[in-house]
Design a protein around this motif. Sequence first.
Motif, PDB file in Angstrom:
ATOM      1  N   HIS A 147       0.880  -1.166   0.000  1.00  0.00           N
ATOM      2  CA  HIS A 147       0.000   0.000   0.000  1.00  0.00           C
ATOM      3  C   HIS A 147       0.922   1.223   0.000  1.00  0.00           C
ATOM      4  CE1 HIS A 147      -3.340   2.540   0.515  1.00  0.00           C
ATOM      5  NE2 HIS A 147      -3.955   1.965   1.533  1.00  0.00           N
ATOM      6  N   PRO A 148       1.584   1.462  -1.145  1.00  0.00           N
ATOM      7  CA  PRO A 148       2.640   2.490  -1.140  1.00  0.00           C
ATOM      8  C   PRO A 148       2.162   3.898  -0.806  1.00  0.00           C
ATOM      9  CG  PRO A 148       2.231   1.659  -3.373  1.00  0.00           C
ATOM     10  CD  PRO A 148       1.488   0.769  -2.438  1.00  0.00           C
ATOM     11  N   THR A 149       0.932   4.268  -1.193  1.00  0.00           N
ATOM     12  CA  THR A 149       0.536   5.658  -0.910  1.00  0.00           C
ATOM     13  C   THR A 149       0.180   5.847   0.571  1.00  0.00           C
ATOM     14  OG1 THR A 149      -1.799   5.438  -1.556  1.00  0.00           O
ATOM     15  CG2 THR A 149      -0.230   6.033  -3.304  1.00  0.00           C
ATOM     16  N   GLN A 150      -0.313   4.784   1.222  1.00  0.00           N
ATOM     17  CA  GLN A 150      -0.498   4.878   2.678  1.00  0.00           C
ATOM     18  C   GLN A 150       0.869   5.044   3.328  1.00  0.00           C
ATOM     19  OE1 GLN A 150      -3.435   4.756   4.663  1.00  0.00           O
ATOM     20  NE2 GLN A 150      -2.103   5.185   6.412  1.00  0.00           N
ATOM     21  N   ALA A 151       1.855   4.301   2.818  1.00  0.00           N
ATOM     22  CA  ALA A 151       3.210   4.411   3.379  1.00  0.00           C
ATOM     23  C   ALA A 151       3.751   5.828   3.188  1.00  0.00           C
ATOM     24  CB  ALA A 151       4.129   3.381   2.732  1.00  0.00           C
ATOM     25  N   LEU A 152       3.436   6.448   2.055  1.00  0.00           N
ATOM     26  CA  LEU A 152       3.917   7.820   1.828  1.00  0.00           C
ATOM     27  C   LEU A 152       3.307   8.781   2.846  1.00  0.00           C
ATOM     28  CD1 LEU A 152       3.814   8.074  -2.104  1.00  0.00           C
ATOM     29  CD2 LEU A 152       5.853   7.893  -0.663  1.00  0.00           C
ATOM     30  N   LEU A 153       2.008   8.612   3.119  1.00  0.00           N
ATOM     31  CA  LEU A 153       1.384   9.543   4.073  1.00  0.00           C
ATOM     32  C   LEU A 153       1.851   9.249   5.496  1.00  0.00           C
ATOM     33  CD1 LEU A 153      -1.342   8.684   5.981  1.00  0.00           C
ATOM     34  CD2 LEU A 153      -2.199   8.150   3.721  1.00  0.00           C
ATOM     35  N   ASP A 154       2.154   7.981   5.787  1.00  0.00           N
ATOM     36  CA  ASP A 154       2.696   7.636   7.105  1.00  0.00           C
ATOM     37  C   ASP A 154       4.107   8.212   7.253  1.00  0.00           C
ATOM     38  OD1 ASP A 154       0.386   6.185   7.639  1.00  0.00           O
ATOM     39  OD2 ASP A 154       1.239   4.293   6.941  1.00  0.00           O
ATOM     40  N   PHE A 155       4.886   8.085   6.177  1.00  0.00           N
ATOM     41  CA  PHE A 155       6.255   8.625   6.173  1.00  0.00           C
ATOM     42  C   PHE A 155       6.200  10.131   6.417  1.00  0.00           C
ATOM     43  CE2 PHE A 155      10.099  10.306   4.234  1.00  0.00           C
ATOM     44  CZ  PHE A 155      11.082   9.354   4.501  1.00  0.00           C
ATOM     45  N   TYR A 156       5.301  10.798   5.711  1.00  0.00           N
ATOM     46  CA  TYR A 156       5.158  12.254   5.862  1.00  0.00           C
ATOM     47  C   TYR A 156       4.763  12.602   7.301  1.00  0.00           C
ATOM     48  CZ  TYR A 156       3.128  16.921   5.466  1.00  0.00           C
ATOM     49  OH  TYR A 156       2.825  18.249   5.663  1.00  0.00           O
ATOM     50  N   THR A 157       3.854  11.822   7.881  1.00  0.00           N
ATOM     51  CA  THR A 157       3.391  12.112   9.246  1.00  0.00           C
ATOM     52  C   THR A 157       4.559  12.000  10.235  1.00  0.00           C
ATOM     53  OG1 THR A 157       1.199  11.279   8.655  1.00  0.00           O
ATOM     54  CG2 THR A 157       1.664  11.503  11.016  1.00  0.00           C
ATOM     55  N   ILE A 158       5.380  10.961  10.070  1.00  0.00           N
ATOM     56  CA  ILE A 158       6.538  10.814  10.974  1.00  0.00           C
ATOM     57  C   ILE A 158       7.547  11.936  10.707  1.00  0.00           C
ATOM     58  CG2 ILE A 158       8.350   9.270  11.841  1.00  0.00           C
ATOM     59  CD1 ILE A 158       6.693   6.893  10.734  1.00  0.00           C
ATOM     60  N   TYR A 159       7.753  12.258   9.433  1.00  0.00           N
ATOM     61  CA  TYR A 159       8.672  13.352   9.024  1.00  0.00           C
ATOM     62  C   TYR A 159       8.333  14.645   9.766  1.00  0.00           C
ATOM     63  CZ  TYR A 159       9.742  17.176   5.615  1.00  0.00           C
ATOM     64  OH  TYR A 159      10.111  18.343   4.994  1.00  0.00           O
ATOM     65  N   LYS A 160       7.035  14.914   9.948  1.00  0.00           N
ATOM     66  CA  LYS A 160       6.632  16.156  10.616  1.00  0.00           C
ATOM     67  C   LYS A 160       7.105  16.193  12.077  1.00  0.00           C
ATOM     68  CE  LYS A 160       4.597  19.018   8.780  1.00  0.00           C
ATOM     69  NZ  LYS A 160       5.269  20.088   7.994  1.00  0.00           N
ATOM     70  N   TYR A 161       7.334  15.006  12.666  1.00  0.00           N
ATOM     71  CA  TYR A 161       7.805  14.963  14.061  1.00  0.00           C
ATOM     72  C   TYR A 161       9.299  14.652  14.149  1.00  0.00           C
ATOM     73  CZ  TYR A 161       2.920  15.283  15.122  1.00  0.00           C
ATOM     74  OH  TYR A 161       1.629  15.734  15.196  1.00  0.00           O
ATOM     75  N   GLY A 162       9.936  14.399  12.993  1.00  0.00           N
ATOM     76  CA  GLY A 162      11.389  14.130  12.960  1.00  0.00           C
ATOM     77  C   GLY A 162      11.697  12.647  13.055  1.00  0.00           C
ATOM     78  N   PHE A 163      12.689  12.222  12.262  1.00  0.00           N
ATOM     79  CA  PHE A 163      13.048  10.798  12.213  1.00  0.00           C
ATOM     80  C   PHE A 163      14.207  10.431  13.139  1.00  0.00           C
ATOM     81  CE2 PHE A 163      11.391  11.238   7.751  1.00  0.00           C
ATOM     82  CZ  PHE A 163      10.393  10.283   7.838  1.00  0.00           C
ATOM     83  N   ALA A 164      15.117  11.406  13.353  1.00  0.00           N
ATOM     84  CA  ALA A 164      16.428  11.076  13.924  1.00  0.00           C
ATOM     85  C   ALA A 164      16.341  10.305  15.236  1.00  0.00           C
ATOM     86  CB  ALA A 164      17.235  12.352  14.111  1.00  0.00           C
ATOM     87  N   GLY A 165      17.049   9.209  15.282  1.00  0.00           N
ATOM     88  CA  GLY A 165      17.183   8.424  16.510  1.00  0.00           C
ATOM     89  C   GLY A 165      15.913   7.748  16.982  1.00  0.00           C
ATOM     90  N   LYS A 166      14.927   7.669  16.124  1.00  0.00           N
ATOM     91  CA  LYS A 166      13.628   7.166  16.579  1.00  0.00           C
ATOM     92  C   LYS A 166      13.567   5.634  16.641  1.00  0.00           C
ATOM     93  CE  LYS A 166      11.473  11.073  17.136  1.00  0.00           C
ATOM     94  NZ  LYS A 166      10.670  11.951  16.326  1.00  0.00           N
ATOM     95  N   ASN A 167      12.852   5.148  17.645  1.00  0.00           N
ATOM     96  CA  ASN A 167      12.480   3.738  17.719  1.00  0.00           C
ATOM     97  C   ASN A 167      11.035   3.646  17.245  1.00  0.00           C
ATOM     98  OD1 ASN A 167      14.896   2.897  18.822  1.00  0.00           O
ATOM     99  ND2 ASN A 167      14.198   3.262  20.929  1.00  0.00           N
ATOM    100  N   ILE A 168      10.842   2.931  16.150  1.00  0.00           N
ATOM    101  CA  ILE A 168       9.508   2.874  15.549  1.00  0.00           C
ATOM    102  C   ILE A 168       8.955   1.458  15.694  1.00  0.00           C
ATOM    103  CG2 ILE A 168       8.206   3.190  13.392  1.00  0.00           C
ATOM    104  CD1 ILE A 168      10.325   5.272  12.591  1.00  0.00           C
ATOM    105  N   GLY A 169       7.840   1.323  16.391  1.00  0.00           N
ATOM    106  CA  GLY A 169       7.259   0.000  16.645  1.00  0.00           C
ATOM    107  C   GLY A 169       6.000  -0.229  15.825  1.00  0.00           C
ATOM    108  N   PHE A 170       5.954  -1.362  15.143  1.00  0.00           N
ATOM    109  CA  PHE A 170       4.749  -1.772  14.406  1.00  0.00           C
ATOM    110  C   PHE A 170       4.073  -2.865  15.216  1.00  0.00           C
ATOM    111  CE2 PHE A 170       7.792  -0.474  11.096  1.00  0.00           C
ATOM    112  CZ  PHE A 170       7.036   0.472  10.432  1.00  0.00           C
ATOM    113  N   VAL A 171       2.768  -2.734  15.426  1.00  0.00           N
ATOM    114  CA  VAL A 171       2.089  -3.628  16.361  1.00  0.00           C
ATOM    115  C   VAL A 171       0.856  -4.262  15.716  1.00  0.00           C
ATOM    116  CG1 VAL A 171       1.054  -3.766  18.681  1.00  0.00           C
ATOM    117  CG2 VAL A 171       2.742  -1.979  18.183  1.00  0.00           C
ATOM    118  N   GLY A 172       0.672  -5.584  15.915  1.00  0.00           N
ATOM    119  CA  GLY A 172      -0.584  -6.226  15.493  1.00  0.00           C
ATOM    120  C   GLY A 172      -0.363  -7.316  14.465  1.00  0.00           C
ATOM    121  N   ASP A 173      -1.250  -7.355  13.479  1.00  0.00           N
ATOM    122  CA  ASP A 173      -1.199  -8.393  12.444  1.00  0.00           C
ATOM    123  C   ASP A 173      -0.220  -7.953  11.359  1.00  0.00           C
ATOM    124  OD1 ASP A 173      -1.621 -10.274  10.497  1.00  0.00           O
ATOM    125  OD2 ASP A 173      -3.807 -10.084  10.463  1.00  0.00           O
ATOM    126  N   LEU A 174       1.050  -8.204  11.615  1.00  0.00           N
ATOM    127  CA  LEU A 174       2.092  -7.741  10.694  1.00  0.00           C
ATOM    128  C   LEU A 174       2.278  -8.727   9.539  1.00  0.00           C
ATOM    129  CD1 LEU A 174       4.698  -6.524  13.341  1.00  0.00           C
ATOM    130  CD2 LEU A 174       2.655  -5.369  12.479  1.00  0.00           C
TER     131      LEU A 174
END
Length: 333
Positions: A147-174
């Motif tokens: 779902h590349p366009t959802q990923a783009l909007l998710d990427f943009y949302t994280i970008y607004k808060y900054g990426f550096a040094g972040k621990n990013i957790g994905f939870v659920g039915d991966l």
Amino acid sequence: MKKEVLTTIKHCLKAQQFDLATLYRICELTDKVKEIGATKEGLNWMATLLNDKRALLFFTQPSTRTFLSFKNACDILGIKSTEIRDIATSSFAKDETLIDSAKTFAQYVDLIIMRLHPAHESLIEEAPKKLNDRIRIINAGSGSDQHPTQALLDFYTIYKYGFAGKNIGFVGDLQRGRTVRSLALLLTKLDNLKLYFIAPPAYQIKDDILKQLTVSYELVYDFDQIIPELNVVYMTRLQKEYGGNDVPYNQIDYSIHEGNLNKFKKDAIIMHPLPRGSEIAPSVDDDCRAKYWEQVHNGLWVRVALIALMYGMDYDIIAKSSERMVKTLGTIN
Ligand code: NCD
């Protein structure tokens, strides 16, 4: 803006096609179109940008946000759009092959935005090869794969808060969640962050994605224990509709609720592609760390930026032309 040799985006098919420069370029352009779209003059101007184009939204799977944001992104750019959402109303019901249907669409429109059921997923690969060169394709969700366009909007949302040094957790039915698969493939273009895949063993992310990651990552089974480490928490729902996994798991162990909200970092952000099941209690919406409604809003503007870019309207072009428009029409803000 930095001057770089930038790749053109003919189609948007999968997350792997985006390099980091293009991802940042989409983020910057999203900021710009949001700003321009905040005024009536700006919206009127944007509606002239692609008013010679027509799009078809071909959705063979249910959709709320992706469909509506693409439909409205087309409107914003002046693209006229039509839709097929129930294939039983098309010649597919008369046994027409998908590619014949797609060849037909290509006679009427310039851009085909497709959300495909797993049984139709191969069209994403096939259409760009078999359709007229003029046709542009966007993958709006292909089975449980991407779902590349959802990923783009998710990427943009994280970008607004900054990426550096972040621990990013994905939870659920991966195992079956396509948004996580695509987003992990975008985030691996960055360094200085770590991904945590948090799921019961039978629902872990598949190896085909892990093999493509160059960023550091860890598989985790205990959500509550890892919560204090996370800066970004990306929740997902159980993808029952895909079948193929009947192993029961205690969903409360992979959910956010009053009982574990206090374990999160004060500046963590909580994301979800939506729709949600029980994995985020409605009361969490009132917490300032909940950003999923912001994601929905971003989805519209990221898609405006993506389509504009696909038609060669880069940041510089949009920024310069909108400045000229401001001078002609008066102040934009
Ligand atoms: C996602 C999807 O369709 O994959 N929803 C969306 O596009 N916003 C996530 C999901 O359905 O769980």
